[in-house]
Write a protein that holds these residues in place. Structure first.
Motif, PDB file in Angstrom:
ATOM      1  N   ASP A 258       0.828  -1.205   0.000  1.00 23.65           N
ATOM      2  CA  ASP A 258       0.000   0.000   0.000  1.00 23.65           C
ATOM      3  C   ASP A 258       0.864   1.257   0.000  1.00 23.65           C
ATOM      4  O   ASP A 258       0.538   2.255  -0.660  1.00 23.65           O
ATOM      5  N   ALA A 259       1.952   1.230   0.760  1.00 24.35           N
ATOM      6  CA  ALA A 259       2.859   2.378   0.801  1.00 24.35           C
ATOM      7  C   ALA A 259       3.564   2.568  -0.539  1.00 24.35           C
ATOM      8  O   ALA A 259       3.660   3.695  -1.059  1.00 24.35           O
ATOM      9  N   ILE A 260       4.056   1.477  -1.119  1.00 22.04           N
ATOM     10  CA  ILE A 260       4.716   1.545  -2.426  1.00 22.04           C
ATOM     11  C   ILE A 260       3.744   2.063  -3.482  1.00 22.04           C
ATOM     12  O   ILE A 260       4.081   2.920  -4.312  1.00 22.04           O
ATOM     13  N   ASP A 261       2.523   1.557  -3.434  1.00 24.60           N
ATOM     14  CA  ASP A 261       1.514   1.969  -4.418  1.00 24.60           C
ATOM     15  C   ASP A 261       1.131   3.431  -4.242  1.00 24.60           C
ATOM     16  O   ASP A 261       0.846   4.126  -5.228  1.00 24.60           O
TER      17      ASP A 261
ATOM     18  N   ASP B 128       3.959   8.335 -13.600  1.00 24.96           N
ATOM     19  CA  ASP B 128       3.320   8.871 -14.803  1.00 24.96           C
ATOM     20  C   ASP B 128       2.212   7.930 -15.265  1.00 24.96           C
ATOM     21  O   ASP B 128       1.952   6.887 -14.648  1.00 24.96           O
ATOM     22  N   GLY B 129       1.564   8.308 -16.358  1.00 25.36           N
ATOM     23  CA  GLY B 129       0.397   7.560 -16.819  1.00 25.36           C
ATOM     24  C   GLY B 129       0.694   6.163 -17.297  1.00 25.36           C
ATOM     25  O   GLY B 129      -0.238   5.372 -17.514  1.00 25.36           O
ATOM     26  N   SER B 130       1.960   5.823 -17.442  1.00 19.71           N
ATOM     27  CA  SER B 130       2.301   4.472 -17.883  1.00 19.71           C
ATOM     28  C   SER B 130       2.348   3.478 -16.723  1.00 19.71           C
ATOM     29  O   SER B 130       2.426   2.272 -16.947  1.00 19.71           O
ATOM     30  N   THR B 131       2.335   3.980 -15.496  1.00 21.86           N
ATOM     31  CA  THR B 131       2.355   3.101 -14.324  1.00 21.86           C
ATOM     32  C   THR B 131       0.932   2.780 -13.898  1.00 21.86           C
ATOM     33  O   THR B 131      -0.016   3.526 -14.204  1.00 21.86           O
ATOM     34  N   LYS B 132       0.768   1.689 -13.163  1.00 24.90           N
ATOM     35  CA  LYS B 132      -0.571   1.266 -12.752  1.00 24.90           C
ATOM     36  C   LYS B 132      -1.274   2.342 -11.933  1.00 24.90           C
ATOM     37  O   LYS B 132      -2.392   2.762 -12.245  1.00 24.90           O
ATOM     38  N   TRP B 133      -0.619   2.795 -10.868  1.00 18.33           N
ATOM     39  CA  TRP B 133      -1.295   3.738  -9.973  1.00 18.33           C
ATOM     40  C   TRP B 133      -1.179   5.175 -10.459  1.00 18.33           C
ATOM     41  O   TRP B 133      -2.033   6.011 -10.147  1.00 18.33           O
ATOM     42  N   GLY B 134      -0.157   5.479 -11.251  1.00 15.07           N
ATOM     43  CA  GLY B 134      -0.121   6.785 -11.892  1.00 15.07           C
ATOM     44  C   GLY B 134      -1.267   6.949 -12.869  1.00 15.07           C
ATOM     45  O   GLY B 134      -1.854   8.032 -12.992  1.00 15.07           O
ATOM     46  N   LYS B 135      -1.617   5.865 -13.555  1.00 20.54           N
ATOM     47  CA  LYS B 135      -2.759   5.901 -14.472  1.00 20.54           C
ATOM     48  C   LYS B 135      -4.062   6.082 -13.703  1.00 20.54           C
ATOM     49  O   LYS B 135      -4.973   6.787 -14.168  1.00 20.54           O
ATOM     50  N   VAL B 136      -4.168   5.451 -12.530  1.00 21.69           N
ATOM     51  CA  VAL B 136      -5.377   5.647 -11.707  1.00 21.69           C
ATOM     52  C   VAL B 136      -5.547   7.122 -11.386  1.00 21.69           C
ATOM     53  O   VAL B 136      -6.638   7.685 -11.510  1.00 21.69           O
ATOM     54  N   ARG B 137      -4.462   7.762 -10.956  1.00 19.64           N
ATOM     55  CA  ARG B 137      -4.532   9.197 -10.641  1.00 19.64           C
ATOM     56  C   ARG B 137      -4.932  10.000 -11.879  1.00 19.64           C
ATOM     57  O   ARG B 137      -5.798  10.888 -11.807  1.00 19.64           O
TER      58      ARG B 137
END
Length: 665
Positions: free
Chosen positions: A342-345, A353-362
């Motif tokens: 959870d902390a890493i995520d 950025d948008g290419s990462t899993k959680w960056g795309k969520v944001r």
């Protein structure tokens, strides 16, 4: 008496006790070395700490006016009153779709037969009432599902006398037995601090309702479903260096099932899973059975707030430990990985950025730009070997992937004792970035501990003074007041924090907000009711420090010693390289005026005038209030500077806090 005890402590700190007479002897000289800054002052030095306590979020900065809008409280109709002259058994039923929606299982089913005005209604009381402003637009929305027939939904705002002060009409259009959202807007015709919202039904049929919501149009930055603007403006006016969120004890939870889970606070409001707020039941003397967390204010909103007001975000995450005062429940070490992930995520959510899993969520939530998160807290007020063991796992995993991330680590609940000593030693061995120290103590403690950080090592782990406030009575007392005595002692103490900025990198008063009709803890920095807000004397002290932070510590001495209690005076000095200003902060906690001459050594040339901001009151028990919000508040004036001698002569008012700015040319 309280005043006598306070001043007897102050007197015990005197290093020079000869009587002062301005006409009989020259004022003592205080030297400020402008040419040789001592240490950097971090941009994060003065910040704010937000926790959802005292109805700080729901019923506070989250501008939703409807309480229990989705019927998920333990008592599904808490906050609602069902009424009507034609009401019969089964007209209003709470349904549960648990197998289809674990985040928002309940809704209300309304059944009517030839209903008209007064026949069947539901009235919501709001959070200790609803604050309604005259002539303002209010946006009502609801999720609905028509089962049969054709029911019209009338929406009325009522004042305290049950008179209509605003109304609208909503007619559900879709009849395909699926959920739809509909909104109407209307203006209020009068103001009211204790308004209610009444829904009454017209026609014949059956309709399901969920997420019954009402927001004012004047939210912060006009964002639909946003935050209460006057409360956020109080924070923006402080220009804090950081915002710590979401707590506090709610991070831990009474047990781990009730811990704060940031991923559940993202996305559409109807998909954010409500949980009980641990302050609902924490204090038997201040119960709040209607206190829950809807998470309409979630992590995206917290990050957005920080961006809005130019503050660094400082999220705190659960470390696999529930509150040690309550259950002390632990996640076994071999089951800790999801908490670490959870902390890493979260870091990826904030910075990827948008290419990462959680960056795309944001990005998909409407914020493609990263938030540039630099700080992360692991645990809140946790202690003991069990904390150190879990922290080590977090530290290793986070630093391996994000070595620049600065981790805030808990030193427990108190600033001294075996618990603190153990943690402080272990955390320094672990090379912790920031050690979070908490102190809720009486005003005398703050005066006695102005020199607390003088002997701390200048290298290694830094200090985050994460939660502190002077208590006029005692910790967790309903009699604590935000009086001038407490604020003045805090102002004096903060000179020691600023003087030791090489050690202390961050500091924040706590708690931040309190609702006058729904608080659990005092004292608090800012008080609100449904329509008004005011800053306490403590707020103005914090604001003056934050607005006059400076960039570098300057040496300030009287008789070759820091001015830290001599004649009940406490002072620090800073240099602001952005403005070329020397900034002096002086607290006079005595009941007598005192004269001092400040010599600015090393300054090439000074402006002929400076600015003095003065915060004072002759009465230690003085407080601010809704009726007199500026009873203790700062006043600005110009003061002369002796350009030739490079001195500033001040007569420091009794029981005062002074901030002086002088420009070096």
């Amino acid at each position: 008496m309280l005043q006598t005890k306070f001043w007897s402590i102050a007197a015990s700190l005197l290093l020079a006790s000869s009587p002062f007479c301005a006409q009989a002897q020259p004022s003592p000289l205080v030297r400020v070395n402008v040419a040789q800054p001592v240490a950097d002052i971090q941009p994060t030095m003065w910040g704010v700490f937000f926790e959802d306590i005292n109805f700080g979020a729901d019923g506070g900065i989250y501008a939703e006016l409807v309480k229990n809008r989705s019927f998920e409280f333990f008592k599904p109709l808490m906050g609602w009153k069902v009424d009507g002259k034609k009401r019969t058994e089964g007209d209003v039923l709470i349904q549960n779709r648990q197998e289809k929606s674990t985040s928002n299982p309940r809704y209300v089913r309304i059944t009517t037969s030839n209903a008209g005005q007064g026949d069947l209604s539901m009235t919501n009381e709001g959070f200790r009432g609803m604050g309604i402003k005259p002539g303002l637009r209010y946006d009502f929305s609801v999720l609905y599902r028509v089962q049969s027939g054709n029911i019209k939904l009338h929406v009325d705002l009522l004042n305290a006398k049950d008179e209509v002060i605003g109304s609208g009409l909503l007619t559900p259009q879709q009849s395909d037995k699926s959920w739809h959202k509909q909104q109407i807007s209307f203006k209020s015709t009068a103001g009211e601090s204790k308004a209610t919202l009444r829904l009454w039904f017209e026609g014949t049929g059956m309709v399901d309702l969920d997420m019954i919501s009402l927001f004012p149009e004047d939210t912060w930055k006009g964002r639909p479903g946003g935050m209460r603007a006057d409360m956020i403006q109080m924070l923006a006016d402080m220009k804090p260096g950081f915002v710590r969120f979401p707590g506090g004890c709610i991070v831990e939870g009474y047990d781990l099932d009730q811990r704060y889970q940031w991923k559940k606070t993202l996305g559409p409001a109807e998909d954010r899973q409500l949980i009980i707020n641990r302050w609902n039941f924490e204090f038997g003397h201040r119960p709040a059975p209607d206190y829950f967390q809807t998470f309409g204010l979630g992590f995206l909103e917290y990050f957005q707030l920080c961006e809005d007001i130019g503050a660094e975000p400082l999220p705190i995450l659960n470390c696999g430990m529930a509150c040690q005062f309550n259950t002390a429940e632990l996640v076994p070490m071999d089951q800790l990985d999801p908490y670490v992930q959870d902390a890493i995520d979260l870091i990826e959510f904030a910075n990827g950025d948008g290419s990462t899993k959680w960056g795309k969520v944001r990005a998909d939530l409407g914020h493609p730009k990263p938030f540039n998160l630099k700080f992360l807290g692991v645990g809140n007020e946790n202690w003991g070997p069990q904390y150190v063991e879990r922290l080590a796992v977090f530290q290793k995993a986070i630093k391996e992937k994000y070595p620049a991330m600065r981790l805030v680590c808990s030193s427990g609940t108190d600033p001294n004792g075996d618990r603190f000593d153990y943690l402080n030693g272990k955390l320094r061995e672990m090379k912790a970035d920031l050690i979070d120290e908490h102190y809720y103590r009486r005003p005398e403690w703050f005066l006695q501990n102005v020199n607390r950080y003088d002997s701390y090592p200048r290298t290694g782990s830094k200090v985050f003074a994460g939660e502190w406030a002077a208590q006029s009575d005692k910790t967790v007392s309903v009699n604590n007041k935000n009086n001038w005595q407490c604020a003045l002692s805090e102002a004096a103490f903060m000179t020691g924090l600023e003087r030791n900025a090489a050690v202390v990198n961050m500091a924040s008063y706590a708690p931040l907000f309190a609702h006058a009709d729904g608080w659990q803890w005092t004292p608090d920095l800012i008080w609100v009711d449904n329509l008004r807000v005011y800053g306490t004397p403590n707020y103005y002290v914090q604001k003056l420090y934050s607005l006059n932070k400076g960039t570098n510590v300057l040496s300030l001495t009287q008789g070759n010693e820091p001015l830290a209690g001599q004649d009940s005076l406490y002072a620090s000095a800073a240099w602001d390289k952005a403005t070329n200003d020397v900034i002096l902060k002086i607290a006079n906690v005595s009941d007598k005026a005192q004269a001092r001459t400040f010599q600015l050594d090393g300054a090439k040339k000074l402006a002929p005038t400076g600015r003095l901001t003065l915060l004072k009151n002759n009465t230690l028990d003085a407080v601010n209030s809704f009726e007199n919000a500026t009873n203790v508040s700062p006043v600005d004036q110009q003061i002369p500077v002796d350009v030739k001698k490079k001195t500033i002569s001040l007569t420091l008012a009794p029981r005062s806090f002074s901030v002086v700015r002088v420009k070096v040319l």
